[in-house]
Design a protein around this motif. Structure first.
Motif, short mmCIF file in Angstrom:
data_model
loop_
_atom_site.label_atom_id
_atom_site.label_comp_id
_atom_site.label_asym_id
_atom_site.label_seq_id
_atom_site.Cartn_x
_atom_site.Cartn_y
_atom_site.Cartn_z
N LYS A 50 -6.39 -2.19 14.36
CA LYS A 50 -7.17 -1.22 13.58
C LYS A 50 -7.83 -1.92 12.38
N PHE A 51 -7.09 -2.80 11.73
CA PHE A 51 -7.67 -3.54 10.61
C PHE A 51 -8.79 -4.47 11.11
N ALA A 52 -8.58 -5.09 12.27
CA ALA A 52 -9.61 -5.99 12.81
C ALA A 52 -10.90 -5.20 13.08
N ASP A 53 -10.75 -4.01 13.65
CA ASP A 53 -11.93 -3.19 13.96
C ASP A 53 -12.60 -2.70 12.67
N GLN A 86 0.06 -5.37 3.89
CA GLN A 86 -0.57 -6.20 2.83
C GLN A 86 -1.12 -7.51 3.41
N ALA A 87 -0.40 -8.07 4.37
CA ALA A 87 -0.87 -9.30 5.00
C ALA A 87 -2.18 -9.02 5.76
N LEU A 88 -2.26 -7.86 6.40
CA LEU A 88 -3.49 -7.50 7.12
C LEU A 88 -4.65 -7.27 6.16
N GLU A 89 -4.34 -6.68 5.01
CA GLU A 89 -5.39 -6.47 4.00
C GLU A 89 -6.01 -7.82 3.62
N ARG A 90 -5.13 -8.79 3.39
CA ARG A 90 -5.63 -10.11 2.98
C ARG A 90 -6.40 -10.77 4.11
#
Ligand code: RM4
Ligand code: MN
Ligand code: MN
Length: 397
Positions: A50-53, A86-90
């Motif tokens: 979802k973060f990637a998209d 948080q890691a995905l945010e970064r």
């Protein structure tokens, strides 16, 4: 007065630079109606996907820095999942947006969550809300968006007033745990899943609950959560006037809570809502209104539908910015109805796409985001990569 081309370009740049809208993580996942669910190979089934998209949508539109998260679907282990998010945010350059507790899926919620007659179930629901507030604190995410499925299906089967009391109590408790910068947004919906009474059925009920809960509580307007003929921009005007407007869940609908693409059925309604907000700002009101999308893309490609939604929002927001408000105020004052209406409609009908294309060019964004999405190959890639795993269908109908 008609703006000169260069003045229009400057206004467009300022307007579009400032325009941000939050996209929902669940818009990238497989969903469907309560009948068939048609899965898409490239649908996101993990929070990472979802973060990637979401990062693609941000790259293409420049307007979506945050991703709304649904706790049960995206942080199933609650606060323990925060470091991973948080890691995905970064990694993806997208921030976690509003936090949405899920009070509608557990079996315990059959007869309601915060309004359930059972004190134990109410406690369970409240604990989940408090966890969600904690998640928001840890992620530095400001808004907690609370939507309840609570209600009843048959007359006489529940005490509507007792349930109001339980709800007030729970929301006050939740509000007391908010950090100073956090907000509690209270969403209303007239029906579904309950079909006789819904505990928070309209904006008046949300407004009362927000006032009761405390200073950091506001009303959340989901455009799909109204009866068909309701004048939503009038509700927005009242909420602006009373300082209770916290944010929106934008989507479009033809019948009920259809969660269709923003502006696909009635773009003029979106324009009228946007106009109210911009008029309030130009009248000097200090606003803090969160723009969020709440859609379910069952048939369209998910990323494509999200990009189309954001582009539509940018177009209509800019149209609303082009309303000559000074002149409008004067013809409103003199009750020159046709002049007022023509001025208003004129801004709506203006083709702002060339202005937006020029802005995109100056900001290094793709001039045609949908064409760029097709050309860049991202969708083909995720269709290939994600096709091999078990397709997850969210229970969200
Ligand atoms: C509800 C409401 C909520 C959304 C859920 C999935 O109808 O709009 O905001 O989170 O659906
Ligand atoms: Mn909603
Ligand atoms: Mn909804």
């Amino acid at each position: 007065m008609k703006l000169s081309e260069s003045a229009a370009l400057t206004l467009a740049s300022q307007t579009l630079d400032a325009f941000k809208i939050e996209i929902p993580s669940w818009g990238f996942a497989n969903t469907g109606t309560r009948f068939g669910k048609f899965v898409q190979a490239g649908a996101a089934s993990t929070v990472e996907e979802k973060f990637a998209d979401a990062a693609q949508v941000l790259r293409l539109t420049g307007a979506t820095p945050t991703l709304a998260l649904h706790v049960l679907w995206d942080l199933p282990h609650g606060v323990n999942d925060v470091p991973a998010v948080q890691a995905l945010e970064r990694r993806f350059g997208v921030r976690a947006g509003s936090i949405n507790p899920n009070l509608f899926q557990d079996q315990e919620y059959k007869f309601g969550s915060l309004c359930n007659p059972s004190a134990a179930v109410r406690q369970q629901a409240l604990a989940h809300v408090l966890d969600s507030i904690e998640i928001g604190k840890l992620l530095g995410s400001r808004d907690l968006s609370v939507w309840l499925p609570d209600g009843s299906n048959y007359p006489g089967t529940q005490s509507i007033r007792k349930r109001i009391g339980w709800l007030e109590e729970a929301l006050c408790t939740a509000h007391a745990t908010l950090a100073p910068e956090q907000r509690l947004l209270i969403e209303y919906k007239p029906f579904e899943p309950a079909f006789y009474h819904t505990d928070i059925a309209d904006w008046g009920m949300s407004a009362h609950l927000a006032r009761t809960a405390g200073d950091q509580a506001r009303v959340l307007v989901d455009t799909g959560h109204h009866y068909a003929t309701q004048n939503i921009e009038q509700i927005v005007a009242w909420l602006l006037h009373t300082g209770l407007l916290g944010g929106f869940h934008f989507n479009d609908r033809r019948y009920a809570d259809d969660d269709l693409t923003l502006g696909s059925i009635d773009p003029y309604q979106v324009f009228r809502i946007f106009h109210e907000i911009q008029a309030a700002t130009s009248d000097g009101l200090q606003l803090d209104v969160a723009f969020m999308i709440d859609q379910s893309h069952n048939l369209k490609g998910k990323i494509e539908a999200t990009v189309q939604t954001v582009v539509t929002a940018q177009e209509i927001w800019l149209k609303a910015a082009l309303v000559d408000r000074e002149r409008l105020a004067s013809v409103q004052q003199s009750c020159d109805l046709v002049a007022a209406e023509e001025l208003f409609r004129g801004a709506f009908w203006r083709d702002v796409r060339p202005l937006i294309a020029a802005w995109r060019e100056t900001r290094g964004l793709p001039i045609d985001p949908l064409a760029e999405l097709r050309e860049c190959g991202y969708v083909e890639r995720i269709n290939r990569e994600r096709a091999t795993r078990e397709s997850a269908v969210s229970s969200y109908a």
